[in-house]
Design a protein around this motif. Structure first.
Motif, PDB file in Angstrom:
ATOM      1  N   ILE A   1      12.073  14.959 -18.367  1.00 36.34           N
ATOM      2  CA  ILE A   1      11.231  13.761 -18.493  1.00 36.34           C
ATOM      3  C   ILE A   1      12.105  12.532 -18.706  1.00 36.34           C
ATOM      4  CG2 ILE A   1       9.471  12.611 -19.893  1.00 36.34           C
ATOM      5  CD1 ILE A   1       8.323  15.467 -20.426  1.00 36.34           C
ATOM      6  N   ARG A   2      13.099  12.653 -19.566  1.00 42.30           N
ATOM      7  CA  ARG A   2      14.025  11.529 -19.803  1.00 42.30           C
ATOM      8  C   ARG A   2      14.742  11.135 -18.519  1.00 42.30           C
ATOM      9  NH1 ARG A   2      15.503  13.575 -24.791  1.00 42.30           N
ATOM     10  NH2 ARG A   2      17.309  14.589 -23.888  1.00 42.30           N
ATOM     11  N   MET A   3      15.168  12.134 -17.750  1.00 38.01           N
ATOM     12  CA  MET A   3      15.868  11.869 -16.497  1.00 38.01           C
ATOM     13  C   MET A   3      14.935  11.153 -15.510  1.00 38.01           C
ATOM     14  SD  MET A   3      17.656  14.509 -13.835  1.00 38.01           S
ATOM     15  CE  MET A   3      16.079  15.013 -13.167  1.00 38.01           C
ATOM     16  N   MET A   4      13.678  11.608 -15.438  1.00 41.86           N
ATOM     17  CA  MET A   4      12.722  10.968 -14.523  1.00 41.86           C
ATOM     18  C   MET A   4      12.443   9.523 -14.939  1.00 41.86           C
ATOM     19  SD  MET A   4       9.998  13.961 -13.522  1.00 41.86           S
ATOM     20  CE  MET A   4       9.955  14.900 -15.044  1.00 41.86           C
ATOM     21  N   ILE A   5      12.360   9.273 -16.239  1.00 43.04           N
ATOM     22  CA  ILE A   5      12.149   7.903 -16.718  1.00 43.04           C
ATOM     23  C   ILE A   5      13.342   7.034 -16.334  1.00 43.04           C
ATOM     24  CG2 ILE A   5      11.994   6.467 -18.795  1.00 43.04           C
ATOM     25  CD1 ILE A   5      10.292   8.752 -20.036  1.00 43.04           C
ATOM     26  N   THR A   6      14.543   7.566 -16.512  1.00 43.40           N
ATOM     27  CA  THR A   6      15.752   6.821 -16.139  1.00 43.40           C
ATOM     28  C   THR A   6      15.750   6.513 -14.644  1.00 43.40           C
ATOM     29  OG1 THR A   6      17.013   7.826 -17.936  1.00 43.40           O
ATOM     30  CG2 THR A   6      18.283   6.894 -16.119  1.00 43.40           C
ATOM     31  N   GLN A   7      15.433   7.514 -13.822  1.00 45.12           N
ATOM     32  CA  GLN A   7      15.378   7.297 -12.366  1.00 45.12           C
ATOM     33  C   GLN A   7      14.304   6.271 -12.006  1.00 45.12           C
ATOM     34  OE1 GLN A   7      14.770  11.301 -10.944  1.00 45.12           O
ATOM     35  NE2 GLN A   7      16.946  11.566 -10.502  1.00 45.12           N
TER      36      GLN A   7
ATOM     37  N   ARG B   1       0.839  -1.203   0.000  1.00 42.02           N
ATOM     38  CA  ARG B   1       0.000   0.000   0.000  1.00 42.02           C
ATOM     39  C   ARG B   1       0.878   1.260   0.000  1.00 42.02           C
ATOM     40  NH1 ARG B   1      -4.251  -1.424   3.423  1.00 42.02           N
ATOM     41  NH2 ARG B   1      -2.672  -1.472   5.014  1.00 42.02           N
ATOM     42  N   TYR B   2       1.928   1.269   0.826  1.00 41.10           N
ATOM     43  CA  TYR B   2       2.835   2.415   0.894  1.00 41.10           C
ATOM     44  C   TYR B   2       3.495   2.665  -0.463  1.00 41.10           C
ATOM     45  CZ  TYR B   2       7.021   5.128   1.732  1.00 41.10           C
ATOM     46  OH  TYR B   2       8.003   6.077   1.638  1.00 41.10           O
ATOM     47  N   LEU B   3       4.025   1.591  -1.074  1.00 47.20           N
ATOM     48  CA  LEU B   3       4.720   1.730  -2.359  1.00 47.20           C
ATOM     49  C   LEU B   3       3.766   2.158  -3.472  1.00 47.20           C
ATOM     50  CD1 LEU B   3       7.098  -1.344  -2.142  1.00 47.20           C
ATOM     51  CD2 LEU B   3       7.765   1.073  -2.146  1.00 47.20           C
ATOM     52  N   LYS B   4       2.569   1.628  -3.449  1.00 45.04           N
ATOM     53  CA  LYS B   4       1.584   2.008  -4.470  1.00 45.04           C
ATOM     54  C   LYS B   4       1.219   3.486  -4.344  1.00 45.04           C
ATOM     55  CE  LYS B   4      -2.749   0.339  -6.399  1.00 45.04           C
ATOM     56  NZ  LYS B   4      -3.854  -0.587  -6.240  1.00 45.04           N
ATOM     57  N   ASP B   5       0.994   3.940  -3.113  1.00 45.38           N
ATOM     58  CA  ASP B   5       0.700   5.359  -2.887  1.00 45.38           C
ATOM     59  C   ASP B   5       1.881   6.228  -3.299  1.00 45.38           C
ATOM     60  OD1 ASP B   5      -1.790   4.697  -1.901  1.00 45.38           O
ATOM     61  OD2 ASP B   5      -1.226   4.917   0.220  1.00 45.38           O
ATOM     62  N   TRP B   6       3.090   5.797  -2.960  1.00 43.35           N
ATOM     63  CA  TRP B   6       4.295   6.544  -3.329  1.00 43.35           C
ATOM     64  C   TRP B   6       4.398   6.674  -4.848  1.00 43.35           C
ATOM     65  CZ3 TRP B   6       8.270   4.339  -6.194  1.00 43.35           C
ATOM     66  CH2 TRP B   6       9.365   5.170  -6.428  1.00 43.35           C
ATOM     67  N   ALA B   7       4.228   5.553  -5.554  1.00 38.66           N
ATOM     68  CA  ALA B   7       4.338   5.582  -7.018  1.00 38.66           C
ATOM     69  C   ALA B   7       3.277   6.496  -7.619  1.00 38.66           C
ATOM     70  CB  ALA B   7       4.208   4.165  -7.587  1.00 38.66           C
ATOM     71  N   ARG B   8       2.059   6.355  -7.161  1.00 40.08           N
ATOM     72  CA  ARG B   8       0.962   7.182  -7.674  1.00 40.08           C
ATOM     73  C   ARG B   8       1.267   8.662  -7.471  1.00 40.08           C
ATOM     74  NH1 ARG B   8      -3.325   5.212  -4.861  1.00 40.08           N
ATOM     75  NH2 ARG B   8      -3.671   3.604  -6.408  1.00 40.08           N
ATOM     76  N   GLU B   9       1.731   9.031  -6.280  1.00 37.70           N
ATOM     77  CA  GLU B   9       2.033  10.435  -5.983  1.00 37.70           C
ATOM     78  C   GLU B   9       3.188  10.958  -6.830  1.00 37.70           C
ATOM     79  OE1 GLU B   9       0.429  12.806  -4.234  1.00 37.70           O
ATOM     80  OE2 GLU B   9      -1.098  11.242  -4.176  1.00 37.70           O
ATOM     81  N   GLU B  10       4.231  10.141  -7.013  1.00 40.42           N
ATOM     82  CA  GLU B  10       5.372  10.576  -7.834  1.00 40.42           C
ATOM     83  C   GLU B  10       4.948  10.863  -9.272  1.00 40.42           C
ATOM     84  OE1 GLU B  10       8.867  11.159  -7.344  1.00 40.42           O
ATOM     85  OE2 GLU B  10       8.011  11.394  -5.346  1.00 40.42           O
ATOM     86  N   PHE B  11       4.163   9.966  -9.843  1.00 36.90           N
ATOM     87  CA  PHE B  11       3.729  10.159 -11.222  1.00 36.90           C
ATOM     88  C   PHE B  11       2.763  11.339 -11.317  1.00 36.90           C
ATOM     89  CE2 PHE B  11       5.750   6.161 -11.844  1.00 36.90           C
ATOM     90  CZ  PHE B  11       6.094   6.129 -13.188  1.00 36.90           C
ATOM     91  N   LYS B  12       1.878  11.463 -10.340  1.00 35.82           N
ATOM     92  CA  LYS B  12       0.912  12.567 -10.344  1.00 35.82           C
ATOM     93  C   LYS B  12       1.636  13.910 -10.209  1.00 35.82           C
ATOM     94  CE  LYS B  12      -2.897  11.593  -8.147  1.00 35.82           C
ATOM     95  NZ  LYS B  12      -3.898  11.430  -7.068  1.00 35.82           N
ATOM     96  N   ARG B  13       2.644  13.945  -9.333  1.00 35.98           N
ATOM     97  CA  ARG B  13       3.388  15.182  -9.076  1.00 35.98           C
ATOM     98  C   ARG B  13       4.106  15.669 -10.333  1.00 35.98           C
ATOM     99  NH1 ARG B  13       8.542  16.032  -6.965  1.00 35.98           N
ATOM    100  NH2 ARG B  13       8.819  13.832  -6.530  1.00 35.98           N
ATOM    101  N   ASN B  14       4.502  14.744 -11.185  1.00 37.54           N
ATOM    102  CA  ASN B  14       5.290  15.102 -12.372  1.00 37.54           C
ATOM    103  C   ASN B  14       4.492  15.056 -13.674  1.00 37.54           C
ATOM    104  OD1 ASN B  14       7.933  15.530 -11.142  1.00 37.54           O
ATOM    105  ND2 ASN B  14       7.740  13.396 -10.560  1.00 37.54           N
ATOM    106  N   LYS B  15       3.175  14.908 -13.580  1.00 34.95           N
ATOM    107  CA  LYS B  15       2.367  14.718 -14.791  1.00 34.95           C
ATOM    108  C   LYS B  15       2.378  15.902 -15.736  1.00 34.95           C
ATOM    109  CE  LYS B  15      -2.189  15.979 -13.005  1.00 34.95           C
ATOM    110  NZ  LYS B  15      -2.764  16.880 -13.939  1.00 34.95           N
ATOM    111  N   ASP B  16       2.638  17.092 -15.236  1.00 37.62           N
ATOM    112  CA  ASP B  16       2.620  18.273 -16.094  1.00 37.62           C
ATOM    113  C   ASP B  16       4.004  18.658 -16.621  1.00 37.62           C
ATOM    114  OD1 ASP B  16      -0.160  18.610 -15.873  1.00 37.62           O
ATOM    115  OD2 ASP B  16       0.091  19.618 -13.936  1.00 37.62           O
ATOM    116  N   ALA B  17       4.998  17.827 -16.372  1.00 37.09           N
ATOM    117  CA  ALA B  17       6.349  18.119 -16.858  1.00 37.09           C
ATOM    118  C   ALA B  17       6.364  18.141 -18.388  1.00 37.09           C
ATOM    119  CB  ALA B  17       7.334  17.076 -16.332  1.00 37.09           C
TER     120      ALA B  17
END
Length: 88
Positions: A65-71, A43-59
């Motif tokens: 974007i390439r750097m975030m994909i690599t990370q 649950r923690y990891l799923k919430d973390w992943a969702r928040e990370e992607f949501k936080r960066n959705k407007d990049a």
């Protein structure tokens, strides 16, 4: 509409392909998280992943974007490596 112009909100081919790459990474991360044995950790990891992607959705900056994909791929590999070690 003038030739060579995209309608408002339309993605260029490069943006479309990058978006597909991001969505594929997100799905891979969620699939890997399903393998985590402890419900609370999942649950923690799923919430973390969702928040990370949501936080960066407007990049929009291509390099960022390439750097975030690599990370994201590195974090996915680390999660997969950890899960393999836990099973062995």
């Amino acid at each position: 509409m003038a030739a060579g112009r995209l309608p408002p909100g339309a993605l260029t081919l490069r943006q479309f392909l990058r978006r597909q790459q991001v969505l594929q990474l997100y799905r891979k991360i969620l699939r890997a998280i399903r393998e985590v044995p402890a419900e609370q950790d999942r649950r923690y990891l799923k919430d973390w992943a969702r928040e990370e992607f949501k936080r960066n959705k407007d990049a929009t900056e291509e390099d960022a974007i390439r750097m975030m994909i690599t990370q994201g791929n590195m974090q996915l590999q680390e999660l997969q490596r950890t899960l393999r070690l836990a099973k062995s």
